[in-house]
Design a protein around this motif. Structure first.
Motif, PDB file in Angstrom:
ATOM      1  N   ILE A   1     -10.331  11.544  -4.727  1.00 44.26           N
ATOM      2  CA  ILE A   1     -10.873  10.873  -3.545  1.00 44.26           C
ATOM      3  C   ILE A   1     -11.547   9.577  -3.978  1.00 44.26           C
ATOM      4  N   LEU A   2     -11.041   8.468  -3.475  1.00 45.75           N
ATOM      5  CA  LEU A   2     -11.529   7.141  -3.820  1.00 45.75           C
ATOM      6  C   LEU A   2     -12.526   6.646  -2.778  1.00 45.75           C
ATOM      7  N   PHE A   3     -13.206   5.561  -3.114  1.00 45.84           N
ATOM      8  CA  PHE A   3     -14.209   4.997  -2.208  1.00 45.84           C
ATOM      9  C   PHE A   3     -13.689   3.727  -1.544  1.00 45.84           C
ATOM     10  N   CYS A   4     -14.012   3.573  -0.258  1.00 40.64           N
ATOM     11  CA  CYS A   4     -13.723   2.337   0.468  1.00 40.64           C
ATOM     12  C   CYS A   4     -14.787   2.168   1.546  1.00 40.64           C
ATOM     13  N   ASP A   5     -14.997   0.957   1.970  1.00 43.73           N
ATOM     14  CA  ASP A   5     -15.984   0.665   3.009  1.00 43.73           C
ATOM     15  C   ASP A   5     -15.648   1.406   4.304  1.00 43.73           C
ATOM     16  N   GLU A   6     -16.667   1.961   4.955  1.00 43.22           N
ATOM     17  CA  GLU A   6     -16.448   2.780   6.153  1.00 43.22           C
ATOM     18  C   GLU A   6     -15.837   1.974   7.294  1.00 43.22           C
ATOM     19  N   THR A   7     -16.284   0.749   7.491  1.00 42.45           N
ATOM     20  CA  THR A   7     -15.729  -0.080   8.558  1.00 42.45           C
ATOM     21  C   THR A   7     -14.242  -0.324   8.340  1.00 42.45           C
ATOM     22  N   THR A   8     -13.868  -0.576   7.094  1.00 44.62           N
ATOM     23  CA  THR A   8     -12.456  -0.777   6.774  1.00 44.62           C
ATOM     24  C   THR A   8     -11.643   0.465   7.096  1.00 44.62           C
ATOM     25  N   LEU A   9     -12.163   1.627   6.728  1.00 39.19           N
ATOM     26  CA  LEU A   9     -11.449   2.883   6.976  1.00 39.19           C
ATOM     27  C   LEU A   9     -11.306   3.149   8.476  1.00 39.19           C
ATOM     28  N   LYS A  10     -12.337   2.841   9.246  1.00 42.59           N
ATOM     29  CA  LYS A  10     -12.269   3.023  10.695  1.00 42.59           C
ATOM     30  C   LYS A  10     -11.259   2.065  11.317  1.00 42.59           C
ATOM     31  N   THR A  11     -11.097   0.903  10.696  1.00 41.79           N
ATOM     32  CA  THR A  11     -10.112  -0.057  11.179  1.00 41.79           C
ATOM     33  C   THR A  11      -8.697   0.384  10.821  1.00 41.79           C
ATOM     34  N   MET A  12      -8.547   0.982   9.655  1.00 37.20           N
ATOM     35  CA  MET A  12      -7.229   1.398   9.179  1.00 37.20           C
ATOM     36  C   MET A  12      -6.607   2.452  10.089  1.00 37.20           C
ATOM     37  N   ILE A  13      -7.419   3.428  10.502  1.00 35.52           N
ATOM     38  CA  ILE A  13      -6.877   4.506  11.336  1.00 35.52           C
ATOM     39  C   ILE A  13      -7.988   5.075  12.200  1.00 35.52           C
ATOM     40  N   ARG A  14      -7.675   5.330  13.462  1.00 33.24           N
ATOM     41  CA  ARG A  14      -8.662   5.855  14.411  1.00 33.24           C
ATOM     42  C   ARG A  14      -8.653   7.389  14.383  1.00 33.24           C
ATOM     43  N   ALA A  15      -8.850   7.948  13.214  1.00 32.36           N
ATOM     44  CA  ALA A  15      -8.914   9.395  13.064  1.00 32.36           C
ATOM     45  C   ALA A  15      -9.761   9.707  11.850  1.00 32.36           C
ATOM     46  N   ASN A  16     -10.474  10.806  11.901  1.00 36.46           N
ATOM     47  CA  ASN A  16     -11.331  11.212  10.797  1.00 36.46           C
ATOM     48  C   ASN A  16     -11.263  12.733  10.624  1.00 36.46           C
ATOM     49  N   PRO A  17     -10.324  13.210   9.810  1.00 37.46           N
ATOM     50  CA  PRO A  17      -9.426  12.478   8.919  1.00 37.46           C
ATOM     51  C   PRO A  17      -8.110  12.068   9.584  1.00 37.46           C
ATOM     52  N   GLY A  18      -7.457  11.111   8.914  1.00 34.77           N
ATOM     53  CA  GLY A  18      -6.127  10.678   9.324  1.00 34.77           C
ATOM     54  C   GLY A  18      -5.276  10.456   8.086  1.00 34.77           C
ATOM     55  N   VAL A  19      -3.981  10.313   8.292  1.00 35.32           N
ATOM     56  CA  VAL A  19      -3.048  10.180   7.173  1.00 35.32           C
ATOM     57  C   VAL A  19      -2.253   8.887   7.327  1.00 35.32           C
ATOM     58  N   MET A  20      -2.155   8.127   6.226  1.00 35.12           N
ATOM     59  CA  MET A  20      -1.383   6.893   6.199  1.00 35.12           C
ATOM     60  C   MET A  20      -0.408   6.952   5.022  1.00 35.12           C
ATOM     61  N   ILE A  21       0.848   6.648   5.273  1.00 38.67           N
ATOM     62  CA  ILE A  21       1.869   6.657   4.231  1.00 38.67           C
ATOM     63  C   ILE A  21       2.276   5.226   3.914  1.00 38.67           C
ATOM     64  N   LEU A  22       2.283   4.886   2.621  1.00 44.19           N
ATOM     65  CA  LEU A  22       2.609   3.541   2.171  1.00 44.19           C
ATOM     66  C   LEU A  22       3.856   3.548   1.302  1.00 44.19           C
ATOM     67  N   LYS A  23       4.614   2.481   1.400  1.00 47.60           N
ATOM     68  CA  LYS A  23       5.765   2.245   0.524  1.00 47.60           C
ATOM     69  C   LYS A  23       5.653   0.823  -0.002  1.00 47.60           C
ATOM     70  N   LYS A  24       5.211   0.704  -1.252  1.00 52.24           N
ATOM     71  CA  LYS A  24       4.987  -0.606  -1.867  1.00 52.24           C
ATOM     72  C   LYS A  24       4.116  -1.505  -0.989  1.00 52.24           C
ATOM     73  N   GLY A  25       3.045  -0.936  -0.477  1.00 51.50           N
ATOM     74  CA  GLY A  25       2.065  -1.696   0.291  1.00 51.50           C
ATOM     75  C   GLY A  25       2.354  -1.808   1.770  1.00 51.50           C
ATOM     76  N   THR A  26       3.538  -1.375   2.201  1.00 49.13           N
ATOM     77  CA  THR A  26       3.893  -1.426   3.624  1.00 49.13           C
ATOM     78  C   THR A  26       3.565  -0.081   4.280  1.00 49.13           C
ATOM     79  N   ILE A  27       2.925  -0.142   5.418  1.00 45.83           N
ATOM     80  CA  ILE A  27       2.549   1.073   6.136  1.00 45.83           C
ATOM     81  C   ILE A  27       3.770   1.594   6.890  1.00 45.83           C
ATOM     82  N   VAL A  28       4.257   2.771   6.509  1.00 48.50           N
ATOM     83  CA  VAL A  28       5.464   3.326   7.130  1.00 48.50           C
ATOM     84  C   VAL A  28       5.155   4.454   8.104  1.00 48.50           C
TER      85      VAL A  28
END
Length: 320
Positions: free
Chosen positions: A280-307
């Motif tokens: 489990i890594l650390f990131c700013d809370e505001t950034t995480l809330k911007t990334m996904i509107r779920a707590n928790p939520g799941v994001m899948i990346l492929k070479k930096g692209t959100i798929v």
């Protein structure tokens, strides 16, 4: 003069509907914005923070319903008086934001359109003038359809608005205007352009105890980020399901990381309790809330692209 009133009616109604809709598809975003307004450093109304979400939903739905009501001419006096109350509230908030430079983005158009504080204030001044102009000639606001049909249209706008709100809260926003939408490339979003503007993604990092691992993670072909902005507020029923998903993903060659803004001791307790098979890594809370509107939520990346992005409630729908 009548033509001017009807033009004002269309402008105000359409703007309120548009403004309400772009926030309706992402009510959590409006919740965060009102939490910012209620915070100690802005209006110092922290006792209202627990009510930020229902307050946001009420205002969003009211914008749409009143915009529709104005266009069809349903209960004109009630509608215009209600619009006056709302626009005066918005006028105060946008003036306060601009004058004291407290909230640099009022969120009037959600994440769809970004306006500078004074631009937002002048927009609300114009709307205030138009609404009070309509109110002065309220006798010219006549129903477009029969009385019953107008009421049915307004009721439908209420029902549809509530339905979209519920879906967005239970899953994810039906339209994602943010820089972390599906199909967006995070490294590209971090690039500075020649216009001198701050890039849409400017605070993305994934830190372990020593280093920022974001550069190497964004180069990986198969990555899953389990985003837990605040473990203290996470829905703990999610973690057994997340563990199963993570075990399956790891078996299929994915690299899985958790990301949270919580303190290390809470992270370690959660990881141990649910036997989570990932770092489990650390990131700013505001950034995480911007990334996904779920707590928790799941994001899948492929070479930096959100798929793919999913609320944990839809984790069974993820295809690995």
């Amino acid at each position: 003069m009548k033509i001017l009133i009807h033009i004002a009616r269309i402008i105000v109604g359409a703007l309120f509907i548009f403004s309400g809709f772009v926030k309706l598809v992402d009510p959590i975003g409006s919740q965060y914005k009102f939490e910012e307004y209620f915070s100690e450093g802005v209006l110092n109304l922290e006792f209202l923070i627990p009510y930020a979400l229902p307050f946001a939903i009420f205002l969003i739905v009211a914008e749409i319903v009143l915009g529709v009501a104005l266009l069809v001419g349903w209960k004109a006096k009630f509608t215009v008086n209600s619009l006056k109350i709302i626009i005066l509230l918005f006028l105060f908030l946008t003036w306060y934001s601009a004058y004291y430079n407290k909230v640099t983005d009022c969120g009037c158009f959600g994440d769809a359109i970004k306006l500078k504080p004074w631009e937002t204030f002048y927009k609300d001044v114009l709307l205030t003038v138009l609404i009070f102009l309509i109110g002065a000639k309220i006798k010219w606001i006549k129903p477009i359809f029969s009385k019953n049909n107008n009421g049915i249209i307004v009721l439908l706008s209420l029902v549809i608005s509530c339905g979209i709100t519920y879906y967005s809260l239970a899953h994810l926003p039906i339209i994602d205007f943010r820089a972390y939408a599906i199909g967006k490339n995070i490294p590209e979003g971090m690039e500075y352009k020649d216009d001198g503007e701050i890039p849409p993604i400017h605070d993305f990092f994934l830190e372990d105890a020593q280093n920022d691992l974001a550069p190497q993670i964004l180069k990986m072909d198969k990555v899953i980020l389990v985003i837990m902005s605040s473990l203290e507020k996470s829905e703990y029923a999610a973690f057994p399901e997340i563990k199963k998903m993570a075990d399956n993903a790891i078996a299929k060659g994915y690299k899985v990381y958790g990301v949270s803004a919580s303190f290390t001791d809470i992270i370690q307790l959660t990881k141990k309790k649910f036997k989570l098979p990932f770092e489990i890594l650390f990131c700013d809370e505001t950034t995480l809330k911007t990334m996904i509107r779920a707590n928790p939520g799941v994001m899948i990346l492929k070479k930096g692209t959100i798929v793919e992005k999913k609320n944990w409630t839809d984790i069974d729908d993820i295809e690995l």
